[in-house]
Design a protein around this motif. Structure first.
Motif, PDB file in Angstrom:
ATOM      1  N   GLY A   1       9.044   0.674   2.688  1.00  0.00           N
ATOM      2  CA  GLY A   1       7.790   0.131   2.157  1.00  0.00           C
ATOM      3  C   GLY A   1       7.676   0.316   0.663  1.00  0.00           C
ATOM      4  O   GLY A   1       7.258  -0.594  -0.064  1.00  0.00           O
ATOM      5  N   LEU A   2       8.062   1.482   0.164  1.00  0.00           N
ATOM      6  CA  LEU A   2       8.009   1.742  -1.269  1.00  0.00           C
ATOM      7  C   LEU A   2       8.942   0.806  -2.034  1.00  0.00           C
ATOM      8  O   LEU A   2       8.566   0.243  -3.063  1.00  0.00           O
ATOM      9  CB  LEU A   2       8.372   3.196  -1.556  1.00  0.00           C
ATOM     10  CG  LEU A   2       8.380   3.596  -3.024  1.00  0.00           C
ATOM     11  CD1 LEU A   2       6.975   3.522  -3.601  1.00  0.00           C
ATOM     12  CD2 LEU A   2       8.958   4.986  -3.189  1.00  0.00           C
ATOM     13  N   VAL A   3      10.142   0.618  -1.528  1.00  0.00           N
ATOM     14  CA  VAL A   3      11.103  -0.272  -2.194  1.00  0.00           C
ATOM     15  C   VAL A   3      10.592  -1.706  -2.197  1.00  0.00           C
ATOM     16  O   VAL A   3      10.624  -2.395  -3.234  1.00  0.00           O
ATOM     17  CB  VAL A   3      12.487  -0.174  -1.515  1.00  0.00           C
ATOM     18  CG1 VAL A   3      13.433  -1.228  -2.058  1.00  0.00           C
ATOM     19  CG2 VAL A   3      13.072   1.217  -1.699  1.00  0.00           C
ATOM     20  N   VAL A   4      10.094  -2.181  -1.059  1.00  0.00           N
ATOM     21  CA  VAL A   4       9.583  -3.556  -0.962  1.00  0.00           C
ATOM     22  C   VAL A   4       8.406  -3.763  -1.917  1.00  0.00           C
ATOM     23  O   VAL A   4       8.354  -4.762  -2.640  1.00  0.00           O
ATOM     24  CB  VAL A   4       9.178  -3.889   0.497  1.00  0.00           C
ATOM     25  CG1 VAL A   4       8.377  -5.168   0.572  1.00  0.00           C
ATOM     26  CG2 VAL A   4      10.405  -3.971   1.379  1.00  0.00           C
ATOM     27  N   VAL A   5       7.478  -2.831  -1.936  1.00  0.00           N
ATOM     28  CA  VAL A   5       6.303  -2.979  -2.786  1.00  0.00           C
ATOM     29  C   VAL A   5       6.684  -2.887  -4.262  1.00  0.00           C
ATOM     30  O   VAL A   5       6.135  -3.622  -5.087  1.00  0.00           O
ATOM     31  CB  VAL A   5       5.215  -1.956  -2.409  1.00  0.00           C
ATOM     32  CG1 VAL A   5       4.114  -1.910  -3.443  1.00  0.00           C
ATOM     33  CG2 VAL A   5       4.641  -2.315  -1.056  1.00  0.00           C
ATOM     34  N   ASN A   6       7.628  -2.045  -4.623  1.00  0.00           N
ATOM     35  CA  ASN A   6       8.069  -1.982  -6.018  1.00  0.00           C
ATOM     36  C   ASN A   6       8.701  -3.296  -6.462  1.00  0.00           C
ATOM     37  O   ASN A   6       8.466  -3.753  -7.585  1.00  0.00           O
ATOM     38  CB  ASN A   6       9.046  -0.833  -6.232  1.00  0.00           C
ATOM     39  CG  ASN A   6       8.350   0.494  -6.342  1.00  0.00           C
ATOM     40  OD1 ASN A   6       7.204   0.575  -6.768  1.00  0.00           O
ATOM     41  ND2 ASN A   6       9.032   1.545  -5.952  1.00  0.00           N
ATOM     42  N   ILE A   7       9.486  -3.919  -5.601  1.00  0.00           N
ATOM     43  CA  ILE A   7      10.066  -5.221  -5.923  1.00  0.00           C
ATOM     44  C   ILE A   7       8.965  -6.268  -6.066  1.00  0.00           C
ATOM     45  O   ILE A   7       8.975  -7.077  -6.998  1.00  0.00           O
ATOM     46  CB  ILE A   7      11.106  -5.626  -4.863  1.00  0.00           C
ATOM     47  CG1 ILE A   7      12.321  -4.706  -4.957  1.00  0.00           C
ATOM     48  CG2 ILE A   7      11.516  -7.085  -5.018  1.00  0.00           C
ATOM     49  CD1 ILE A   7      13.299  -4.834  -3.803  1.00  0.00           C
ATOM     50  N   LEU A   8       7.991  -6.257  -5.151  1.00  0.00           N
ATOM     51  CA  LEU A   8       6.880  -7.205  -5.239  1.00  0.00           C
ATOM     52  C   LEU A   8       6.045  -6.986  -6.499  1.00  0.00           C
ATOM     53  O   LEU A   8       5.616  -7.953  -7.132  1.00  0.00           O
ATOM     54  CB  LEU A   8       5.991  -7.091  -4.001  1.00  0.00           C
ATOM     55  CG  LEU A   8       6.549  -7.692  -2.720  1.00  0.00           C
ATOM     56  CD1 LEU A   8       5.615  -7.385  -1.553  1.00  0.00           C
ATOM     57  CD2 LEU A   8       6.749  -9.179  -2.871  1.00  0.00           C
ATOM     58  N   VAL A   9       5.820  -5.743  -6.880  1.00  0.00           N
ATOM     59  CA  VAL A   9       5.069  -5.460  -8.112  1.00  0.00           C
ATOM     60  C   VAL A   9       5.807  -6.047  -9.307  1.00  0.00           C
ATOM     61  O   VAL A   9       5.205  -6.709 -10.157  1.00  0.00           O
ATOM     62  CB  VAL A   9       4.844  -3.942  -8.298  1.00  0.00           C
ATOM     63  CG1 VAL A   9       4.408  -3.621  -9.717  1.00  0.00           C
ATOM     64  CG2 VAL A   9       3.828  -3.428  -7.306  1.00  0.00           C
ATOM     65  N   PHE A  10       7.102  -5.836  -9.384  1.00  0.00           N
ATOM     66  CA  PHE A  10       7.894  -6.368 -10.490  1.00  0.00           C
ATOM     67  C   PHE A  10       7.783  -7.890 -10.558  1.00  0.00           C
ATOM     68  O   PHE A  10       7.526  -8.462 -11.622  1.00  0.00           O
ATOM     69  CB  PHE A  10       9.359  -5.945 -10.335  1.00  0.00           C
ATOM     70  CG  PHE A  10      10.247  -6.481 -11.411  1.00  0.00           C
ATOM     71  CD1 PHE A  10      10.264  -5.905 -12.664  1.00  0.00           C
ATOM     72  CD2 PHE A  10      11.056  -7.575 -11.163  1.00  0.00           C
ATOM     73  CE1 PHE A  10      11.078  -6.403 -13.668  1.00  0.00           C
ATOM     74  CE2 PHE A  10      11.867  -8.090 -12.152  1.00  0.00           C
ATOM     75  CZ  PHE A  10      11.887  -7.496 -13.411  1.00  0.00           C
ATOM     76  N   ILE A  11       7.941  -8.545  -9.410  1.00  0.00           N
ATOM     77  CA  ILE A  11       7.888 -10.015  -9.372  1.00  0.00           C
ATOM     78  C   ILE A  11       6.494 -10.523  -9.729  1.00  0.00           C
ATOM     79  O   ILE A  11       6.339 -11.443 -10.532  1.00  0.00           O
ATOM     80  CB  ILE A  11       8.325 -10.520  -7.980  1.00  0.00           C
ATOM     81  CG1 ILE A  11       9.812 -10.241  -7.765  1.00  0.00           C
ATOM     82  CG2 ILE A  11       8.027 -12.007  -7.821  1.00  0.00           C
ATOM     83  CD1 ILE A  11      10.285 -10.460  -6.347  1.00  0.00           C
ATOM     84  N   LEU A  12       5.460  -9.945  -9.134  1.00  0.00           N
ATOM     85  CA  LEU A  12       4.110 -10.422  -9.362  1.00  0.00           C
ATOM     86  C   LEU A  12       3.626 -10.162 -10.787  1.00  0.00           C
ATOM     87  O   LEU A  12       2.891 -10.978 -11.349  1.00  0.00           O
ATOM     88  CB  LEU A  12       3.149  -9.805  -8.344  1.00  0.00           C
ATOM     89  CG  LEU A  12       3.382 -10.252  -6.905  1.00  0.00           C
ATOM     90  CD1 LEU A  12       2.450  -9.518  -5.961  1.00  0.00           C
ATOM     91  CD2 LEU A  12       3.209 -11.747  -6.760  1.00  0.00           C
ATOM     92  N   VAL A  13       4.039  -9.064 -11.382  1.00  0.00           N
ATOM     93  CA  VAL A  13       3.662  -8.808 -12.772  1.00  0.00           C
ATOM     94  C   VAL A  13       4.317  -9.834 -13.685  1.00  0.00           C
ATOM     95  O   VAL A  13       3.690 -10.348 -14.607  1.00  0.00           O
ATOM     96  CB  VAL A  13       4.030  -7.362 -13.187  1.00  0.00           C
ATOM     97  CG1 VAL A  13       3.990  -7.179 -14.694  1.00  0.00           C
ATOM     98  CG2 VAL A  13       3.091  -6.372 -12.520  1.00  0.00           C
ATOM     99  N   ARG A  14       5.573 -10.179 -13.409  1.00  0.00           N
ATOM    100  CA  ARG A  14       6.256 -11.179 -14.233  1.00  0.00           C
ATOM    101  C   ARG A  14       5.625 -12.560 -14.080  1.00  0.00           C
ATOM    102  O   ARG A  14       5.598 -13.334 -15.025  1.00  0.00           O
ATOM    103  CB  ARG A  14       7.739 -11.259 -13.859  1.00  0.00           C
ATOM    104  CG  ARG A  14       8.477  -9.956 -13.940  1.00  0.00           C
ATOM    105  CD  ARG A  14       9.058  -9.688 -15.251  1.00  0.00           C
ATOM    106  NE  ARG A  14      10.189 -10.580 -15.457  1.00  0.00           N
ATOM    107  CZ  ARG A  14      10.814 -10.679 -16.594  1.00  0.00           C
ATOM    108  NH1 ARG A  14      10.429  -9.940 -17.597  1.00  0.00           N
ATOM    109  NH2 ARG A  14      11.809 -11.489 -16.739  1.00  0.00           N
ATOM    110  N   ILE A  15       5.092 -12.873 -12.900  1.00  0.00           N
ATOM    111  CA  ILE A  15       4.538 -14.207 -12.647  1.00  0.00           C
ATOM    112  C   ILE A  15       3.080 -14.313 -13.077  1.00  0.00           C
ATOM    113  O   ILE A  15       2.699 -15.257 -13.771  1.00  0.00           O
ATOM    114  CB  ILE A  15       4.669 -14.563 -11.149  1.00  0.00           C
ATOM    115  CG1 ILE A  15       6.138 -14.726 -10.775  1.00  0.00           C
ATOM    116  CG2 ILE A  15       3.894 -15.829 -10.816  1.00  0.00           C
ATOM    117  CD1 ILE A  15       6.372 -14.898  -9.293  1.00  0.00           C
TER     118      ILE A  15
END
Length: 87
Positions: free
Chosen positions: A59-73
């Motif tokens: 869960g931590l890995v998935v959410v960290n990847i999503l945070v990175f993507i969503l912040v960039r978008i």
């Protein structure tokens, strides 16, 4: 001023939705998926109970990847000065 508020509101919504997703992910794997109270029936991944591994590690890995993507978008630099209203 109006476009700055619109951007900030969009960022708030994205942040709250992401947090709710993470909480639901964690809750599902911790309490629904791993609801067996008998330790003898636990499955283990890397020495951790399966429910803990999926809820906390994956869960931590998935959410960290999503945070990175969503912040960039969705997130943009916003000037804090009143007269500069461009995004």
């Amino acid at each position: 001023m109006k476009s700055r508020k619109k951007q900030i509101n969009k960022e708030i919504i994205v942040t709250v939705v992401l947090y709710l997703f993470y909480f639901l992910w964690w809750y599902y794997f911790a309490y629904v998926y791993g609801n067996s109270s008998d330790v003898e029936h636990f499955k283990y991944i890397f020495g951790l109970p399966e429910w803990f591994f999926y809820s906390c590690v994956v869960g931590l890995v998935v959410v960290n990847i999503l945070v990175f993507i969503l912040v960039r978008i969705f997130f943009k630099n916003v000037s804090l000065e009143e007269e500069d209203d461009k995004l």
